[in-house]
Design a protein around this motif. Structure first.
Motif, short mmCIF file in Angstrom:
data_model
loop_
_atom_site.label_atom_id
_atom_site.label_comp_id
_atom_site.label_asym_id
_atom_site.label_seq_id
_atom_site.Cartn_x
_atom_site.Cartn_y
_atom_site.Cartn_z
N LYS A 1 0.71 -1.07 -0.11
CA LYS A 1 -0.18 0.07 0.05
C LYS A 1 0.88 1.25 0.16
CE LYS A 1 -4.03 0.32 0.65
NZ LYS A 1 -5.12 0.47 -0.39
N HIS A 2 2.17 1.20 0.30
CA HIS A 2 3.29 2.23 0.33
C HIS A 2 3.96 2.26 -0.77
CE1 HIS A 2 0.96 2.53 4.50
NE2 HIS A 2 1.16 3.56 4.41
N VAL A 3 4.09 1.40 -1.39
CA VAL A 3 5.05 1.34 -2.60
C VAL A 3 5.05 2.68 -3.49
CG1 VAL A 3 5.44 0.42 -4.79
CG2 VAL A 3 5.06 -1.04 -2.96
N GLU A 4 4.03 3.26 -3.66
CA GLU A 4 3.86 4.43 -4.42
C GLU A 4 4.40 5.57 -3.73
OE1 GLU A 4 3.05 5.11 -7.59
OE2 GLU A 4 2.67 2.73 -7.74
N ASN A 5 4.21 5.56 -2.28
CA ASN A 5 4.66 6.72 -1.52
C ASN A 5 6.33 6.65 -1.58
OD1 ASN A 5 2.26 5.44 0.07
ND2 ASN A 5 2.28 7.84 0.42
N LEU A 6 6.88 5.42 -1.57
CA LEU A 6 8.37 5.47 -1.62
C LEU A 6 8.97 5.86 -3.06
CD1 LEU A 6 8.63 1.57 0.11
CD2 LEU A 6 9.13 3.86 0.93
N LYS A 7 8.13 5.44 -4.14
CA LYS A 7 8.66 6.09 -5.58
C LYS A 7 8.52 7.51 -5.52
CE LYS A 7 6.68 1.94 -7.88
NZ LYS A 7 5.86 1.34 -9.03
N ARG A 8 7.60 8.13 -4.90
CA ARG A 8 7.45 9.56 -4.85
C ARG A 8 8.69 10.00 -3.74
NH1 ARG A 8 1.85 8.99 -4.39
NH2 ARG A 8 1.60 9.38 -2.04
N ILE A 9 9.04 9.46 -2.76
CA ILE A 9 10.14 9.87 -2.09
C ILE A 9 11.44 9.93 -3.14
CG2 ILE A 9 11.60 9.31 -0.09
CD1 ILE A 9 9.19 8.34 1.42
N ARG A 10 11.37 8.93 -3.59
CA ARG A 10 12.65 8.91 -4.50
C ARG A 10 12.78 9.81 -5.51
NH1 ARG A 10 14.75 3.32 -7.71
NH2 ARG A 10 16.74 4.21 -8.57
N ALA A 11 11.46 10.33 -6.02
CA ALA A 11 11.34 11.27 -7.16
C ALA A 11 11.28 12.64 -6.55
CB ALA A 11 10.32 11.08 -8.00
N GLY A 12 11.48 12.65 -5.50
CA GLY A 12 11.15 14.06 -4.66
C GLY A 12 9.99 14.66 -4.54
N GLU A 13 8.84 13.70 -4.71
CA GLU A 13 7.50 14.16 -4.74
C GLU A 13 6.41 14.12 -3.83
OE1 GLU A 13 6.39 12.27 -8.51
OE2 GLU A 13 7.74 13.90 -9.89
N ASP B 1 -4.80 21.15 -5.84
CA ASP B 1 -5.41 20.44 -6.83
C ASP B 1 -4.65 18.82 -7.37
OD1 ASP B 1 -7.33 22.42 -7.07
OD2 ASP B 1 -6.30 23.48 -8.51
N ASP B 2 -3.44 18.96 -7.05
CA ASP B 2 -2.89 17.63 -7.27
C ASP B 2 -2.92 16.82 -6.33
OD1 ASP B 2 -1.58 19.07 -9.34
OD2 ASP B 2 -0.04 20.09 -8.11
N GLU B 3 -4.04 15.88 -6.48
CA GLU B 3 -4.43 14.81 -5.33
C GLU B 3 -3.73 13.82 -5.20
OE1 GLU B 3 -8.66 13.58 -6.36
OE2 GLU B 3 -9.48 15.51 -5.73
N ASP B 4 -2.44 13.21 -6.02
CA ASP B 4 -1.70 12.19 -5.99
C ASP B 4 -0.64 12.50 -5.20
OD1 ASP B 4 -0.61 14.06 -7.72
OD2 ASP B 4 0.31 12.30 -9.29
N ILE B 5 -0.62 13.67 -4.41
CA ILE B 5 0.61 13.94 -3.69
C ILE B 5 0.55 13.57 -2.27
CG2 ILE B 5 1.18 15.96 -4.92
CD1 ILE B 5 -0.22 17.77 -2.95
N TYR B 6 -0.92 13.14 -2.00
CA TYR B 6 -1.12 13.16 -0.37
C TYR B 6 -0.78 11.64 -0.13
CZ TYR B 6 -3.57 17.48 -1.05
OH TYR B 6 -4.06 18.71 -1.30
N GLU B 7 -0.32 11.45 1.45
CA GLU B 7 0.04 10.24 1.85
C GLU B 7 -1.45 9.77 1.95
OE1 GLU B 7 2.07 7.93 3.26
OE2 GLU B 7 -0.09 7.19 3.95
#
Length: 216
Positions: free
Chosen positions: A176-188, A210-216
């Motif tokens: 469930k947190h894989v996407e969060n880890l990917k965003r950390i690596r990308a600085g997002e 407005d960018d809904e995909d940024i949230y934990e």
């Protein structure tokens, strides 16, 4: 029968989702707003800290009471609390009534650990606070806690069976947190400071509300 009972008890209680109820009462499906998760963090994003805290406490309590109930109802089943606790987390993440789209399970994990071993809960809580202070990212907390708790709990009990009981929980929470880890690596990925310094944190990653995909 005891295994089935403990699992169903946990799963059904885990499916009681206050975040979803609050969203519906407010006129929207919380799974279609903010982070898209029916959990406390998304309630904070959409409805504020007070309601978010209420949801977190509710989810902690439902996991805690599930473990206690399972142990009271099936006292001869040594792992009643562990099985019911694992099931309540899975029920929260994959509630059948919500088409298997719930929250991410951190509060329920905390409630389960508190009920099973309050001393271990305090030790892990302090460790996770240090980890959060160092990394600044909340997603490391459920990942690390779901990995280390079963190992430490099994060691204290003198049997590796709890590790096998919690494998589905650990695997699910990491996934469930894989996407969060990917965003950390990308600085997002937003850091925990988002809770009190929203605008600055959004500016840091070049995003907006407005960018809904940024949230934990």
């Amino acid at each position: 029968m005891r295994v089935l009972f403990c699992f169903l008890l946990g799963y059904l209680i885990g499916g009681i989702n206050p975040a979803y109820i609050i969203g519906r009462y407010s006129g929207f499906d919380i799974r279609r707003r903010g982070s898209g998760n029916a959990g406390a963090s998304n309630v904070i994003i959409l409805k504020g800290k007070k309601l978010g805290a209420f949801v977190a406490l509710f989810d902690i309590f439902k996991a805690y009471i599930t473990v206690v109930l399972a142990r009271l109802i099936a006292p001869s089943f040594f792992f009643a609390g562990e099985l019911a606790g694992a099931a309540v987390i899975l029920g929260h993440i994959f509630p059948a009534a919500l088409k298997f789209r719930g929250g991410k399970g951190l509060a329920c994990l905390g409630g389960m650990i508190l009920a099973l071993n309050w001393k271990l809960f305090i030790m892990l809580l302090l460790s996770e606070i240090v980890l959060l202070a160092i990394t600044k990212y909340l997603c490391y907390v459920p990942i690390s806690a779901s990995i280390f708790f079963p190992i430490i709990h099994a060691y204290k009990l003198g049997t590796f069976l709890p590790i096998f009981i919690f494998i589905p929980v650990t695997a699910t929470m990491v996934f469930k947190h894989v996407e969060n880890l990917k965003r950390i690596r990308a600085g997002e990925e937003v850091r925990i400071s988002f809770l009190w310094n929203r605008d600055e944190e959004l500016a840091r990653i070049g995003a907006s509300d407005d960018d809904e995909d940024i949230y934990e």
